[in-house]
Write an enzyme that holds these catalytic residues in place. Sequence first.
Site, PDB file in Angstrom:
ATOM      1  N   ASP A   9       0.927  -1.181   0.208  1.00 53.55           N
ATOM      2  CA  ASP A   9       0.208   0.055   0.006  1.00 53.55           C
ATOM      3  C   ASP A   9       0.895   1.295  -0.012  1.00 53.55           C
ATOM      4  O   ASP A   9       1.913   1.319   0.383  1.00 53.55           O
ATOM      5  CB  ASP A   9      -0.736  -0.339   1.320  1.00 53.55           C
ATOM      6  CG  ASP A   9      -1.622   1.095   1.374  1.00 53.55           C
ATOM      7  OD1 ASP A   9      -2.320   1.768   0.293  1.00 53.55           O
ATOM      8  OD2 ASP A   9      -2.090   1.602   2.537  1.00 53.55           O
ATOM      9  N   ASP A  11      -0.204   5.052   0.984  1.00 52.86           N
ATOM     10  CA  ASP A  11      -0.286   5.723   2.260  1.00 52.86           C
ATOM     11  C   ASP A  11      -0.416   5.079   3.399  1.00 52.86           C
ATOM     12  O   ASP A  11      -1.255   4.408   3.689  1.00 52.86           O
ATOM     13  CB  ASP A  11      -1.965   6.641   1.939  1.00 52.86           C
ATOM     14  CG  ASP A  11      -1.970   7.342   0.384  1.00 52.86           C
ATOM     15  OD1 ASP A  11      -0.955   8.145   0.465  1.00 52.86           O
ATOM     16  OD2 ASP A  11      -2.989   7.122  -0.118  1.00 52.86           O
TER      17      ASP A  11
HETATM   18 MG   LIG Z   1      -3.006   3.155   3.622  1.00 50.46          MG
END
Ligand SMILES: [Mg+2]
Length: 159
Positions: A9, A11
């Site tokens: 991922d 963020d």
């Molecule tokens: Mg995230």
Amino acid sequence: MGLPIVYVDLDGVLAKFPENLDEIDISISDECRQWCNETGKHHSDFEGIFSTLKAMDGADEAIHRLMQKFDVYLLSTAPWANTSSWSEKRIWVEQHLPSLPKKKLILAHNKSLVRGSYLIDDRSKNGASEFGIHEGQEWIHFGSTEFPDWESVLEYLEC
Ligand SMILES: [Mg+2]
């Protein structure tokens, strides 16, 4: 068969996303705060915000180490209404993760649809928690007690 696939991922895992208005980069903080107040929208929908994100500590190093054992892809969700965030993420990856080859970014609102061994994600949303339901797949919950940081994740994956 190539290397096992790991998805990472962006963020909250590789990029520091501001939790609140006080954490927004100084270059856009006044404009973003005003926009949020006027529109009532969340700062994640502010065009330009994703360009200002700093990399998490050890982000590129983590990618480099993962690549020794895995075929590494980024799996991120870009806000649907914030259309510039899609290209900002593409540019951010090139600027902040020089270890990662081109064309390794996947933007998706359902992360459970892709196949691979691991998903490293800080949130259960957008299909992340469902990723681990499929046989032979595991969601590594970044930021949890078990996996508080990159060191703990890399140790678990023996990278
Ligand atoms: Mg995230």
